[in-house]
Design an enzyme around this catalytic site. Structure first.
Site, short mmCIF file in Angstrom:
data_model
loop_
_atom_site.label_atom_id
_atom_site.label_comp_id
_atom_site.label_asym_id
_atom_site.label_seq_id
_atom_site.Cartn_x
_atom_site.Cartn_y
_atom_site.Cartn_z
N THR A 1 55.56 -18.90 10.57
CA THR A 1 56.17 -16.91 10.69
C THR A 1 55.69 -16.65 11.57
O THR A 1 54.81 -15.61 10.98
CB THR A 1 55.18 -16.85 9.03
OG1 THR A 1 55.50 -17.79 7.69
CG2 THR A 1 56.54 -15.64 8.56
N THR B 1 44.01 -18.67 -2.06
CA THR B 1 45.04 -18.71 -2.21
C THR B 1 44.60 -18.53 -3.76
O THR B 1 43.27 -18.68 -4.70
CB THR B 1 45.54 -19.88 -2.23
OG1 THR B 1 45.12 -21.49 -3.07
CG2 THR B 1 46.43 -20.27 -0.64
#
Lengths: 403, 403
Positions: free
Chosen positions: B193, B403
């Site tokens: 990313t 997460t």
């Protein structure tokens, strides 16, 4: 039955002594000797930068006969030019003279720092000292095992006993490997510093032994990665003393291949478990991929992602890192067909996330063994790769260790 | 002259606001808007698992015209199925309505966690809020830059001003990227990313712009690796407002390509320097390789070796790790022909180690920039790859982040 060890198959002796290559008083020169020249095979690193002992070893094992293995740890004898090759040959000559065989029947191995010349005085004295201490007891097997270790934190060994036509045979092995592990071994070439030595008492032709070793390594040593760094020194060697049953028929070959495969898989697993800084083994099963090469590259891609390895270290069910690694590893991967399970829990199916309890799954990721199961849904090929998590300890070992 | 920024090329405005996706009060939704639809090109991740905004963005930029970019950080909108694609399309529609253009003229981007649906209420309110705050000041450029950041520790921007036929033009860009960096961008597809947005005021045909962007990315974004993990969301987009000189002749194309290349290289370098946990940039120059693909794979092989990256972190001149990485990265590599220099000091030549002061070289490796120079001696192809060292901080960021 007493526990099996490297010298349980009849016809072998071993020794391991401290010759002064390691700064600690641990063994650093080892000998594994067959009572008589025997059928042998070896596979080596595919790295184009092959260490001197690999170059010499390939040459020596080409005959299919070996009488001894001589190993030192603490120095890889790699990137050492002609002098390095002469040193590896000298190790063979000195071993041959000490144990009574031809120098061409000796396979040399080295593991340790690259780019330093071997301290040959210490090595020579070490070989003589080891030859004087050869024996076949479990302690002799342990001493040899200790002599091949570098950053390993524990010994690695495996053995299997089987029967062919009521005749018992044994396959036993030891190995070392913790960092610089990403072997790509091949019958003529391979990679990572991992060394493995396997003994067996069967009687088998060298060409057949080489083929079976290559097959067994594919699903074991070549399926392990710690840091995907293919070493200059990787070597897997098997010697068969011939005292046991003859391996010739298809059925007997299958039985022997099964035992050899079991030993290789166990040794490979132990390398992953003792990966530098590892706290767990992560097994990546990729199933139903379009082609075998795709299954393997997806499994390796996932296993080698530092992000996946860090998530595993943190017990984090961050499955996006796994799916994205699959996505860049094979052009045939289609997330719309794939299903991913972590420790048995489905987390992603056909392009969409599935609901699951992150807290509960995180707890189950805090285990010695973690299973990543990716069903690609695009074919029938499968591959398994063994790796470990990535921790601060890996950094400590490899950044603080100074040449 | 005031410092150049993303909005220095005439014809653009931007905004960045906090919509509530990040847990901190930092901007997480950004808009970059052209005064009128303009010539544009974009290249995207080659990851087979492409995020929803990448799928939509490829479609929208195919016309060669864009009016706006809408970005959110904190959520990648990847692995989110049809719902994800509908959300990315909704972001375009809402942006189009707010700034007065067609939805097909909007390129959407997202970066953050994979596998979570976008919180569309927050996004929608954020787009409306950002549209109300559009402006062309340096502060507006900064707000947009902040809105695209994730684990980045600093803003990344670059600009170049040149002249064609006495007519000045500017190329300016901003980017984000710190982890999951191993871009393999392609004109139709790419990876990691990293997001980069480039503005310019030249007048240029979309097809030409796309070709020049692909060329510039090859030696910049595609030459950076932090962890070699190709993201699902990588996007590099360039918009040309057309207010400046027309780029058509070979000479003008070369001038513009030079400025675009300079901006892309600077942005790429900044990504390596801000790699997760990085303390230094390591530039790998591979020269005189047999083939361009070999030069690139050797440079990437060295750059991606955790062992090399740890040695760089520890200022350890352990060059054996570099040579061995070269050895498994290209079959044409021949250590007998190669010369390796670290920070200018020759350490290995034609298969043999060279004497050097490890202590002195270690001191010189303790720098912001480290140069690894490998002359393969087997041809005339070269490649440069930028990476960073591997530290405990990388582990902290990626194992402790949950997460």
């Amino acid at each position: 039955m007493a526990e099996l060890h490297l010298l349980s198959p009849g016809g072998f002796s071993a020794a391991g002594i401290h010759a002064g290559l390691k700064s600690t008083p641990k063994p650093d020169v080892g000998l594994l000797v067959a009572d008589a020249a025997c059928s042998a095979a070896a596979i080596f690193t595919t790295n184009r930068v092959a260490a001197a002992p690999v170059i010499v070893g390939r040459d020596h094992v080409a005959s299919g006969r070996l009488s001894a293995v001589v190993v030192n740890s603490g120095n890889a004898n790699a990137c050492t030019g002609n002098r390095g090759r002469n040193d590896a040959l000298a190790m063979c000559r000195q071993t041959a003279a000490a144990v009574g065989c031809d120098a061409e029947e000796v396979l040399p191995s080295s593991t340790g720092i690259i780019g330093h010349l071997l301290p040959m005085k210490k090595i020579s004295a070490g070989i003589a000292s080891a030859a004087a201490k050869l024996g076949s007891s479990p302690d002799h097997a342990l001493a040899f095992t200790d002599a091949i270790m570098t950053t390993d934190t524990r010994r690695k060994s495996a053995a299997a006993a089987c029967t062919i036509a009521r005749c018992k045979f044994i396959v036993a092995g030891v190995c070392k490997g913790s960092g610089m592990i990403g072997p790509r071994l091949a019958a003529t070439t391979s990679h990572a510093t991992m060394l493995a030595y396997i003994t067996t008492d069967v009687s088998i032709a060298p060409a057949l032994l080489r083929g079976l070793l290559a097959d067994a390594s594919e699903a074991s040593f070549n399926a392990v990665t710690v840091d995907d760094h293919c070493s200059t020194n990787d070597t897997v060697c098997v010697m068969a003393s011939g005292r046991g049953p003859v391996i010739r028929t298809r059925k007997h070959i299958a039985t022997f291949a099964g035992a050899l495969g079991e030993v290789c898989r166990s040794l490979a697993w132990q390398i992953a478990a003792d990966g530098e800084g590892a706290t767990k083994v992560v097994q990546i099963d990729v199933r139903n991929a379009a082609r075998p090469a795709d299954a393997k590259s997806i499994a390796r891609g996932i296993a080698n992602s530092p992000l996946v390895k860090c998530a595993m270290h943190g017990n984090d069910p961050n499955w996006g890192r796994i799916i994205s690694a699959a996505g860049y590893s094979a052009s045939s991967f289609d997330p719309e067909q794939a299903t991913l399970r972590l420790q048995g829990t489905p987390v992603f199916r056909r392009g969409r996330p599935l609901p699951f309890s992150a807290a509960a799954l995180s707890k189950r990721l805090a285990a010695d063994r973690v299973l990543v199961d990716l069903d690609c849904g695009t074919g029938s090929a499968s591959a398994t790769v063994y790796t470990c998590d990535l921790s601060r300890e890996y950094i400590r070992i490899n950044a603080d260790y100074h040449t």
